[in-house]
Design a protein around this motif. Structure first.
Motif, PDB file in Angstrom:
ATOM      1  N   ILE A 242       0.830  -1.216   0.000  1.00 27.82           N
ATOM      2  CA  ILE A 242       0.000   0.000   0.000  1.00 27.82           C
ATOM      3  C   ILE A 242       0.862   1.264   0.000  1.00 27.82           C
ATOM      4  CG2 ILE A 242      -1.780   1.291   1.220  1.00 27.82           C
ATOM      5  CD1 ILE A 242      -2.553  -1.296   2.632  1.00 27.82           C
ATOM      6  N   ASP A 243       1.807   1.328   0.938  1.00 30.55           N
ATOM      7  CA  ASP A 243       2.613   2.541   1.072  1.00 30.55           C
ATOM      8  C   ASP A 243       3.520   2.745  -0.135  1.00 30.55           C
ATOM      9  OD1 ASP A 243       1.477   2.980   3.572  1.00 30.55           O
ATOM     10  OD2 ASP A 243       2.990   1.736   4.571  1.00 30.55           O
ATOM     11  N   GLN A 244       3.995   1.650  -0.708  1.00 30.25           N
ATOM     12  CA  GLN A 244       4.874   1.758  -1.879  1.00 30.25           C
ATOM     13  C   GLN A 244       4.099   2.218  -3.107  1.00 30.25           C
ATOM     14  OE1 GLN A 244       8.001   1.495  -1.409  1.00 30.25           O
ATOM     15  NE2 GLN A 244       8.795   1.691  -3.487  1.00 30.25           N
ATOM     16  N   ALA A 245       2.810   1.859  -3.171  1.00 27.63           N
ATOM     17  CA  ALA A 245       1.988   2.257  -4.325  1.00 27.63           C
ATOM     18  C   ALA A 245       1.946   3.780  -4.465  1.00 27.63           C
ATOM     19  CB  ALA A 245       0.569   1.706  -4.177  1.00 27.63           C
ATOM     20  N   LEU A 246       2.000   4.483  -3.324  1.00 28.36           N
ATOM     21  CA  LEU A 246       1.960   5.946  -3.366  1.00 28.36           C
ATOM     22  C   LEU A 246       3.236   6.556  -3.940  1.00 28.36           C
ATOM     23  CD1 LEU A 246       0.316   6.808   0.079  1.00 28.36           C
ATOM     24  CD2 LEU A 246      -0.768   6.592  -2.149  1.00 28.36           C
ATOM     25  N   LYS A 247       4.269   5.734  -4.108  1.00 28.15           N
ATOM     26  CA  LYS A 247       5.533   6.226  -4.661  1.00 28.15           C
ATOM     27  C   LYS A 247       5.642   5.945  -6.157  1.00 28.15           C
ATOM     28  CE  LYS A 247       7.751   5.380  -0.196  1.00 28.15           C
ATOM     29  NZ  LYS A 247       8.745   4.571   0.550  1.00 28.15           N
ATOM     30  N   THR A 248       4.577   5.419  -6.735  1.00 24.17           N
ATOM     31  CA  THR A 248       4.593   5.108  -8.169  1.00 24.17           C
ATOM     32  C   THR A 248       3.796   6.144  -8.947  1.00 24.17           C
ATOM     33  OG1 THR A 248       2.575   3.756  -8.125  1.00 24.17           O
ATOM     34  CG2 THR A 248       4.663   2.642  -7.600  1.00 24.17           C
ATOM     35  N   PRO A 249       4.208   6.477 -10.160  1.00 23.24           N
ATOM     36  CA  PRO A 249       3.411   7.416 -10.977  1.00 23.24           C
ATOM     37  C   PRO A 249       2.068   6.814 -11.370  1.00 23.24           C
ATOM     38  CG  PRO A 249       5.225   6.482 -12.256  1.00 23.24           C
ATOM     39  CD  PRO A 249       5.459   6.080 -10.832  1.00 23.24           C
ATOM     40  N   GLN A 250       1.993   5.479 -11.427  1.00 24.47           N
ATOM     41  CA  GLN A 250       0.738   4.819 -11.837  1.00 24.47           C
ATOM     42  C   GLN A 250      -0.404   5.149 -10.880  1.00 24.47           C
ATOM     43  OE1 GLN A 250       3.708   3.383 -11.893  1.00 24.47           O
ATOM     44  NE2 GLN A 250       3.973   2.558 -13.958  1.00 24.47           N
ATOM     45  N   PHE A 251      -0.109   5.240  -9.574  1.00 26.44           N
ATOM     46  CA  PHE A 251      -1.171   5.552  -8.612  1.00 26.44           C
ATOM     47  C   PHE A 251      -1.783   6.915  -8.922  1.00 26.44           C
ATOM     48  CE2 PHE A 251      -2.758   7.618  -4.799  1.00 26.44           C
ATOM     49  CZ  PHE A 251      -3.623   6.657  -4.292  1.00 26.44           C
ATOM     50  N   TYR A 252      -0.966   7.902  -9.182  1.00 30.04           N
ATOM     51  CA  TYR A 252      -1.466   9.266  -9.407  1.00 30.04           C
ATOM     52  C   TYR A 252      -2.122   9.401 -10.778  1.00 30.04           C
ATOM     53  CZ  TYR A 252       1.115   9.995  -5.181  1.00 30.04           C
ATOM     54  OH  TYR A 252       1.545   9.887  -3.884  1.00 30.04           O
ATOM     55  N   MET A 253      -1.662   8.599 -11.738  1.00 30.87           N
ATOM     56  CA  MET A 253      -2.333   8.586 -13.039  1.00 30.87           C
ATOM     57  C   MET A 253      -3.730   7.992 -12.903  1.00 30.87           C
ATOM     58  SD  MET A 253       1.002   7.413 -15.263  1.00 30.87           S
ATOM     59  CE  MET A 253       0.280   7.399 -16.889  1.00 30.87           C
ATOM     60  N   LEU A 254      -3.840   6.894 -12.148  1.00 30.59           N
ATOM     61  CA  LEU A 254      -5.149   6.285 -11.933  1.00 30.59           C
ATOM     62  C   LEU A 254      -6.044   7.192 -11.089  1.00 30.59           C
ATOM     63  CD1 LEU A 254      -4.083   2.569 -11.390  1.00 30.59           C
ATOM     64  CD2 LEU A 254      -5.472   3.451 -13.262  1.00 30.59           C
ATOM     65  N   TRP A 255      -5.446   7.937 -10.152  1.00 30.40           N
ATOM     66  CA  TRP A 255      -6.203   8.896  -9.356  1.00 30.40           C
ATOM     67  C   TRP A 255      -6.831   9.946 -10.263  1.00 30.40           C
ATOM     68  CZ3 TRP A 255      -6.960  13.942  -8.108  1.00 30.40           C
ATOM     69  CH2 TRP A 255      -7.520  14.245  -6.870  1.00 30.40           C
ATOM     70  N   LEU A 256      -6.055  10.482 -11.182  1.00 34.14           N
ATOM     71  CA  LEU A 256      -6.569  11.486 -12.114  1.00 34.14           C
ATOM     72  C   LEU A 256      -7.597  10.886 -13.067  1.00 34.14           C
ATOM     73  CD1 LEU A 256      -3.269  13.411 -12.954  1.00 34.14           C
ATOM     74  CD2 LEU A 256      -5.291  14.364 -11.817  1.00 34.14           C
TER      75      LEU A 256
END
Length: 459
Positions: A242-256
């Motif tokens: 979970i915590d590592q996912a926040l360090k990936t660009p993919q998480f923020y792309m999926l957030w957007l």
């Protein structure tokens, strides 16, 4: 070794031969309840005449004040999902569902007290804050469980549950109206009693889900199914913490991706009745507009199951490509259809838009599982739902304030949505571009069972 507690994760591990098709009804018993949030607008007008009963008085609450109840609930849905998702992975779905039932049902009871005392801050606290926390915990609690029970049909599994959230309004709206009619008197709107009954009924229904939910044993897989040897580039067999996912660009792309898809839909959904009456003034009555809203709810609900199931065959990335491409075209077409008076095509466009709006919610958990693996998908999904909370404010603000501004500038009401629709189309074009850039997570973020700390380094 001490016996695990009734609500513990260990207590709900399924026995060999357990029928996994018992899990979707458990999930639905929660999502059909919390989906009542989409029907909260039926309370808005009665809440403005608690004192006057038949009509609003100067001592009654204004509609603008009442409107914040739903907005608060969506904000706290996102906040609680963000924090509760990680807690879910630790304690399991039964405990999380129980907490959700207590908060959502309890929120109605606190709100009933607020109505009786005519203290709107108690309703903000009850339905908005406490109930909103119940919404968030209830929304994420069955998702990761379903993904683990249905690794062969991730989209269909999450679609079944999240379809319930979209369809909760179809039960909640008529039930609310019927209860208010039953309890109303010459001196009361019947809202206090309605909230009390709904709080108790929803608590009981959600507890049925909490008591029947089960999780699969470690290493379980469906009988006769083997994970494909050659997988899509966008479907990983690895897991990301979970915590590592926040360090990936993919998480923020999926957030957007989720935020843009929801922003485009939720603002219009909230103004659907007013919009169709103003764009087809003299043609569409208030009753017909209510039917239009009901139709949109059906497509919102159906789209959650159909699009998520389709994504199992064409892939999650391609599904969102269709959402953004077709959605942008449909939004751009709406003003022209309104001006031409073609009401049939206008309704058809919005029905498709709402199906993709709903489909976006149900497809995103499977997209997350494809990208980050299934082990911590519940927690990651919870954090991603802050995008929904953001869109829940951004969408209505865009639609409402732009409409008011244009009307103030002398634009006819029928044309006041034109710029808004083009802005929504532009948001979807941006979403299309972000989705096109999605690629697999770098292997440095993957967990390794033999090296527990791998994937948790500050990368």
């Amino acid at each position: 070794m001490s016996d695990p507690g009734f609500f513990s994760k260990e207590r709900i591990i399924a026995s060999p031969g357990y029928n996994r098709w018992l899990i979707p009804p458990a999930a639905l018993s929660v999502h059909l309840c919390i989906g009542q949030a989409y029907a909260f607008s039926v309370f808005n007008e009665p809440l403005t005449r608690i004192v006057g009963v038949t009509q609003s008085t100067p001592d009654d609450w204004k509609l603008t004040s009442v409107g914040w109840i739903f907005s608060l609930a969506i904000v706290f849905l996102g906040i609680s999902a963000a924090f509760g998702g990680k807690w879910l992975e630790k304690v399991g779905p039964r405990t999380t569902m129980f907490a959700s039932a207590c908060c959502f049902g309890g929120g109605f009871l606190v709100s009933a007290l607020g109505i009786w005392l005519h203290q709107i801050w108690l309703i903000y606290l009850g339905y908005g804050v406490i109930g909103g926390i119940g919404l968030g915990l209830g929304y994420v609690s069955p998702v990761s469980t379903l993904l683990k029970w249905f690794p062969d049909r991730r989209g269909m599994a999450t679609g079944m549950a999240i379809m319930g959230f979209g369809g909760g309004a179809l039960i909640g709206a008529p039930a609310s109206v019927a209860l208010m009619d039953y309890f109303k008197t010459a001196t009361s709107t019947g809202l206090t009693e309605t909230f009390l009954v709904m709080g108790v009924v929803y608590f009981i229904s959600m507890m049925l889900g909490a008591l029947t939910i089960r999780i699969p044993r470690e290493g379980w897989k469906p009988e006769g199914w083997t994970p494909p040897v050659t997988q899509s580039r966008m479907v990983t067999s690895n897991h990301v913490h979970i915590d590592q996912a926040l360090k990936t660009p993919q998480f923020y792309m999926l957030w957007l991706i989720l935020c843009l898809n929801v922003t485009a839909g939720i603002g219009v959904l909230g103004q659907a009745s007013v919009m169709i009456q103003e764009m087809f003034q003299g043609t569409v009555t208030a009753l017909a507009a209510a039917g239009f809203v009901g139709l949109l709810s059906i497509f919102n609900m159906g789209g959650r199951f159909i699009w998520a199931s389709v994504s199992d065959y064409i892939g999650r990335k391609m599904t969102y490509t269709l959402f953004f491409f077709a959605g942008a075209l449909l939004y751009a077409l709406v003003p022209t259809l309104g001006q031409s008076g073609n009401i049939v095509l206008f309704i058809a466009c919005y029905a498709l838009i709402m199906s993709m709006y709903g489909g976006g919610f149900s497809t995103i958990p499977a997209y997350l599982a494809d990208v980050f693996g299934t082990r911590y998908v519940g927690g990651i999904h919870g954090r991603l739902l802050t995008a929904w909370a953001t869109a829940g404010v951004l969408g209505p603000v865009l639609v409402n304030y732009l409409r008011e501004y244009q009307i103030a500038q002398g634009v006819p009401k029928a044309d006041a949505y034109t710029i808004t629709m083009y802005i929504m189309a532009g948001l979807l074009v941006l979403g299309f571009a972000i989705n096109a850039l999605m690629h697999p997570v770098h292997e440095k973020h993957h967990m390794n069972d033999e090296e527990p700390n791998k994937g948790l380094s500050p990368a």
